[in-house]
Design an enzyme around this catalytic site. Sequence first.
Site, mmCIF file in Angstrom:
data_model
loop_
_atom_site.group_PDB
_atom_site.id
_atom_site.type_symbol
_atom_site.label_atom_id
_atom_site.label_comp_id
_atom_site.label_asym_id
_atom_site.label_seq_id
_atom_site.Cartn_x
_atom_site.Cartn_y
_atom_site.Cartn_z
ATOM 1 N N ARG A 130 35.036 -1.354 101.097
ATOM 2 C CA ARG A 130 34.431 -1.506 99.720
ATOM 3 C C ARG A 130 34.067 -0.205 99.159
ATOM 4 N NH1 ARG A 130 32.837 -6.318 102.086
ATOM 5 N NH2 ARG A 130 34.464 -7.921 101.389
ATOM 6 N N LYS A 152 38.141 9.285 88.223
ATOM 7 C CA LYS A 152 39.185 8.283 87.869
ATOM 8 C C LYS A 152 40.018 8.297 89.167
ATOM 9 C CE LYS A 152 39.633 7.935 82.913
ATOM 10 N NZ LYS A 152 40.523 8.358 81.756
ATOM 11 N N GLU A 194 46.494 21.976 80.558
ATOM 12 C CA GLU A 194 45.074 21.504 80.675
ATOM 13 C C GLU A 194 43.958 22.483 80.381
ATOM 14 O OE1 GLU A 194 45.192 18.041 80.599
ATOM 15 O OE2 GLU A 194 46.690 17.513 81.826
ATOM 16 N N LYS A 235 34.440 19.253 81.210
ATOM 17 C CA LYS A 235 34.706 17.889 81.483
ATOM 18 C C LYS A 235 33.257 17.285 82.274
ATOM 19 C CE LYS A 235 37.926 14.663 83.764
ATOM 20 N NZ LYS A 235 39.167 14.465 84.520
ATOM 21 N N GLU A 245 34.715 5.814 79.865
ATOM 22 C CA GLU A 245 35.563 5.997 78.795
ATOM 23 C C GLU A 245 35.399 4.897 77.671
ATOM 24 O OE1 GLU A 245 39.385 7.752 79.403
ATOM 25 O OE2 GLU A 245 40.239 7.056 77.969
ATOM 26 N N ARG A 249 35.074 10.329 76.169
ATOM 27 C CA ARG A 249 35.819 10.636 77.129
ATOM 28 C C ARG A 249 37.373 10.606 76.777
ATOM 29 N NH1 ARG A 249 35.351 9.512 83.656
ATOM 30 N NH2 ARG A 249 37.376 10.658 84.128
ATOM 31 N N ASN A 253 42.139 12.966 76.216
ATOM 32 C CA ASN A 253 43.601 12.872 76.121
ATOM 33 C C ASN A 253 44.191 13.628 74.932
ATOM 34 O OD1 ASN A 253 43.165 10.683 78.192
ATOM 35 N ND2 ASN A 253 42.513 9.056 76.550
ATOM 36 N N HIS A 256 47.945 13.607 75.052
ATOM 37 C CA HIS A 256 48.422 12.895 75.864
ATOM 38 C C HIS A 256 49.198 11.721 75.533
ATOM 39 C CE1 HIS A 256 46.334 15.619 78.703
ATOM 40 N NE2 HIS A 256 46.597 15.058 79.797
ATOM 41 N N HIS A 260 52.627 11.593 77.115
ATOM 42 C CA HIS A 260 53.176 10.508 77.939
ATOM 43 C C HIS A 260 54.498 9.940 77.616
ATOM 44 C CE1 HIS A 260 48.643 9.842 79.732
ATOM 45 N NE2 HIS A 260 49.337 10.766 80.383
ATOM 46 N N HIS A 274 54.118 16.901 83.908
ATOM 47 C CA HIS A 274 52.900 16.345 83.021
ATOM 48 C C HIS A 274 52.507 17.231 82.248
ATOM 49 C CE1 HIS A 274 49.493 14.053 81.819
ATOM 50 N NE2 HIS A 274 48.869 15.175 82.069
HETATM 51 N N1 LIG Z 1 42.023 11.192 87.875
HETATM 52 C C1 LIG Z 1 42.309 11.947 86.757
HETATM 53 O O1 LIG Z 1 41.276 11.917 86.116
HETATM 54 C C2 LIG Z 1 43.362 12.658 86.523
HETATM 55 C C3 LIG Z 1 43.655 13.608 85.574
HETATM 56 C C4 LIG Z 1 45.086 14.173 85.314
HETATM 57 C C5 LIG Z 1 45.802 13.667 85.935
HETATM 58 N N2 LIG Z 1 45.830 12.969 87.052
HETATM 59 C C6 LIG Z 1 47.057 12.730 87.993
HETATM 60 O O2 LIG Z 1 47.287 14.029 88.713
HETATM 61 C C7 LIG Z 1 48.727 13.883 88.993
HETATM 62 C C8 LIG Z 1 49.339 15.206 88.751
HETATM 63 O O3 LIG Z 1 48.530 16.146 89.602
HETATM 64 P P1 LIG Z 1 49.134 17.707 89.941
HETATM 65 O O4 LIG Z 1 49.950 18.071 88.729
HETATM 66 O O5 LIG Z 1 48.234 18.201 90.739
HETATM 67 O O6 LIG Z 1 50.484 17.237 90.846
HETATM 68 P P2 LIG Z 1 50.757 16.933 92.529
HETATM 69 O O7 LIG Z 1 49.519 16.492 93.280
HETATM 70 O O8 LIG Z 1 52.008 16.110 92.641
HETATM 71 O O9 LIG Z 1 51.038 18.575 92.877
HETATM 72 C C9 LIG Z 1 52.256 19.207 92.203
HETATM 73 C C10 LIG Z 1 52.956 19.874 93.355
HETATM 74 O O10 LIG Z 1 52.325 21.104 94.117
HETATM 75 C C11 LIG Z 1 52.273 20.825 95.342
HETATM 76 N N3 LIG Z 1 51.093 21.578 95.852
HETATM 77 C C12 LIG Z 1 49.863 21.279 95.667
HETATM 78 N N4 LIG Z 1 49.053 22.265 95.888
HETATM 79 C C13 LIG Z 1 49.779 23.415 96.346
HETATM 80 C C14 LIG Z 1 49.464 24.463 96.849
HETATM 81 N N5 LIG Z 1 48.311 25.129 96.856
HETATM 82 N N6 LIG Z 1 50.282 25.217 97.004
HETATM 83 C C15 LIG Z 1 51.966 24.870 97.002
HETATM 84 N N7 LIG Z 1 52.086 23.606 96.469
HETATM 85 C C16 LIG Z 1 51.263 22.719 96.154
HETATM 86 C C17 LIG Z 1 52.346 19.200 95.516
HETATM 87 O O11 LIG Z 1 52.905 19.095 96.974
HETATM 88 C C18 LIG Z 1 53.137 18.897 94.470
HETATM 89 O O12 LIG Z 1 54.769 19.101 95.197
HETATM 90 C C19 LIG Z 1 49.345 12.703 88.299
HETATM 91 O O13 LIG Z 1 49.649 11.721 89.314
HETATM 92 C C20 LIG Z 1 48.348 12.370 87.101
HETATM 93 O O14 LIG Z 1 48.255 11.006 86.802
HETATM 94 C C21 LIG Z 1 44.812 12.397 87.385
HETATM 95 ZN ZN LIG Z 2 46.708 15.596 81.676
#
Ligand SMILES: NC(=O)c1ccc[n+]([C@@H]2O[C@H](COP(=O)([O-])OP(=O)(O)OC[C@H]3O[C@@H](n4cnc5c(N)ncnc54)[C@H](O)[C@@H]3O)[C@@H](O)[C@H]2O)c1
Ligand SMILES: [Zn+2]
Length: 377
Positions: A130, A152, A194, A235, A245, A249, A253, A256, A260, A274
Site C-alpha cells: 500500500r 502521476k 516538452e 512544473k 489536476e 495542471r 496538456n 496533447h 495523442h 510522443h
Molecule cells: N507521469 C507523467 O507525468 C508523465 C508525463 C509525460 C509522459 N509520461 C510517460 O512517459 C513515457 C515516455 O517516456 P520516455 O519518452 O522517457 O520513454 P522511454 O522510457 O520508453 O524511453 C525512451 C527510450 O530511450 C531509452 N533510454 C532511456 N534512457 C536512455 C539513456 N540515457 N540512454 C540511451 N537510451 C535511453 C529507453 O530504453 C527507451 O527505449 C510514456 O509512457 C508517457 O505516458 C508520463
Molecule cells: Zn507529453
Amino acid sequence: MTAPLRSAEPIKVAVALGARAYDIIIGRGLLASLGERIKALRPGAKVAIVTDATVAKLHLPAAEKALKAAGIESSAIIVPAGEGSKNFATFETVCETIVAARIERGDLVVALGGGVIGDLAGYAAASVRRGLDFVQVPTTLLAQVDSSVGGKTGINSRHGKNLVGAFHQPILVVADTALLDTLPKREFHAGYAEVAKFGLLGDAAFFSWLESSWKEVFSGGPAREHAIAVCCRGKAGIVARDEYETGERALLNLGHTFGHALEAGAGFSGRLLHGEAVALGIVLAFEFSARKVLIGEADASRARSHLAAVGLPTAIKDVPGGVPGIDTLMELIAQDKKVKRGKLTFILVRGIGQAFVANDVDAAEVRALLADRLAQK
Ligand SMILES: NC(=O)c1ccc[n+]([C@@H]2O[C@H](COP(=O)([O-])OP(=O)(O)OC[C@H]3O[C@@H](n4cnc5c(N)ncnc54)[C@H](O)[C@@H]3O)[C@@H](O)[C@H]2O)c1
Ligand SMILES: [Zn+2]
C-alpha cells in the site's frame, strides 16, 4: 527567468507539497551521489532498482556502484525497453519481484529510466504494501523535464494509455544531465518538444531564451541544466498549486489532445514518438488559437518556426506513413477528452506563454482545421 550561471553546484528545485514535499536535484554527474543522497533521506533503507534493458546496459553499473559506496544493499529488476512494458503483466512481475526482494515499508524503489520506467516503477511503489517510498532517476530528457515530477504513475489498459494508475509522489528526483549523452538523438529531440511546451504555455521569456540558446541545450553544458531546471520549476509550481489536476495542471496538456490523437493514429509506433506528436499538437493548438483570433498569425508562426528549427515535425504530412483520415482522428480526439453536446476541452493560447483551458471548443471547428491540415501537401 535568468541566464544560466556556470556552476559546479547542482541546481535544487523544491516541490512544495507539505508532508509530501521533495527536491529535484539537477546537474551533470549526479548519479555518483545517489547513494549518499538516499542515505541522508532514509538511513538503513534497502533499494530495489527498476530499469529497462537498454538503460541497464548503459547506466545500471554506475547506479549500483553509487549505492554500494554508501553502504546501501540493492537488487535490480530489469524489464524490456519501450512502452510495451507499461502493461499488467510487467507490473505484476515488478511488484512480485519487489516483494520477493523483501523490500518493506521504510525501504525504497528507485526508478532508473525514462518515462516508461518512472510510471511503471512509481505505480508498483504506490501499490506494494500500500505504498513504498520511491526515488526517480530520470534518464531521458522527457523524464527529466516532465514525467519524473508530479507523482502521476501508472500503466496502460487495453482501452487506452495511462488508464490505470495512482498519484504517488517520489521522495527525491535526481536528474543527472550527463545520462542524456547516451540518449538517441531522436529521443532527445522528442523530449525537447516538452521543453518548448513549458515556454509556450506559461513562460514567454523562457521561450525567447530557447529561441536563441537551443543549440547549447542540445550540445550539453550549463544551458541544458538551466532549461531542465526552468521546466522543473514551472512544473513544480503548477503541481504544488494543483496536485490532482482539478484546474491549472491541465495546462501541461498543451498540444496533447491533438498529439495523442496523432500518436494513436500512428498506432503508438516508432513512426511518431510522443514528443514528436506533441510538437505537431502544439502547432495545431497555436493555429487553432489564431483561427479563433485569440492570437495573431505571427505568434503561431513563431511557435511553428522554433519547433521546425530544432528539427521537430510541424506538419501532419511530416509523419512517415501518414495518419488516418479525419473521421478516425475526430473519434480519437473525442475518446481523449470528454465531448459534451459537441463541445470539447482544449488548451488554447492568448499569446506565447499564455495558455488557458477552453471548455467550449466547437468540435466542428476542430474538424475544419484538421481537414485543412490533412489536405496540405
Ligand atoms: N507521469 C507523467 O507525468 C508523465 C508525463 C509525460 C509522459 N509520461 C510517460 O512517459 C513515457 C515516455 O517516456 P520516455 O519518452 O522517457 O520513454 P522511454 O522510457 O520508453 O524511453 C525512451 C527510450 O530511450 C531509452 N533510454 C532511456 N534512457 C536512455 C539513456 N540515457 N540512454 C540511451 N537510451 C535511453 C529507453 O530504453 C527507451 O527505449 C510514456 O509512457 C508517457 O505516458 C508520463
Ligand atoms: Zn507529453
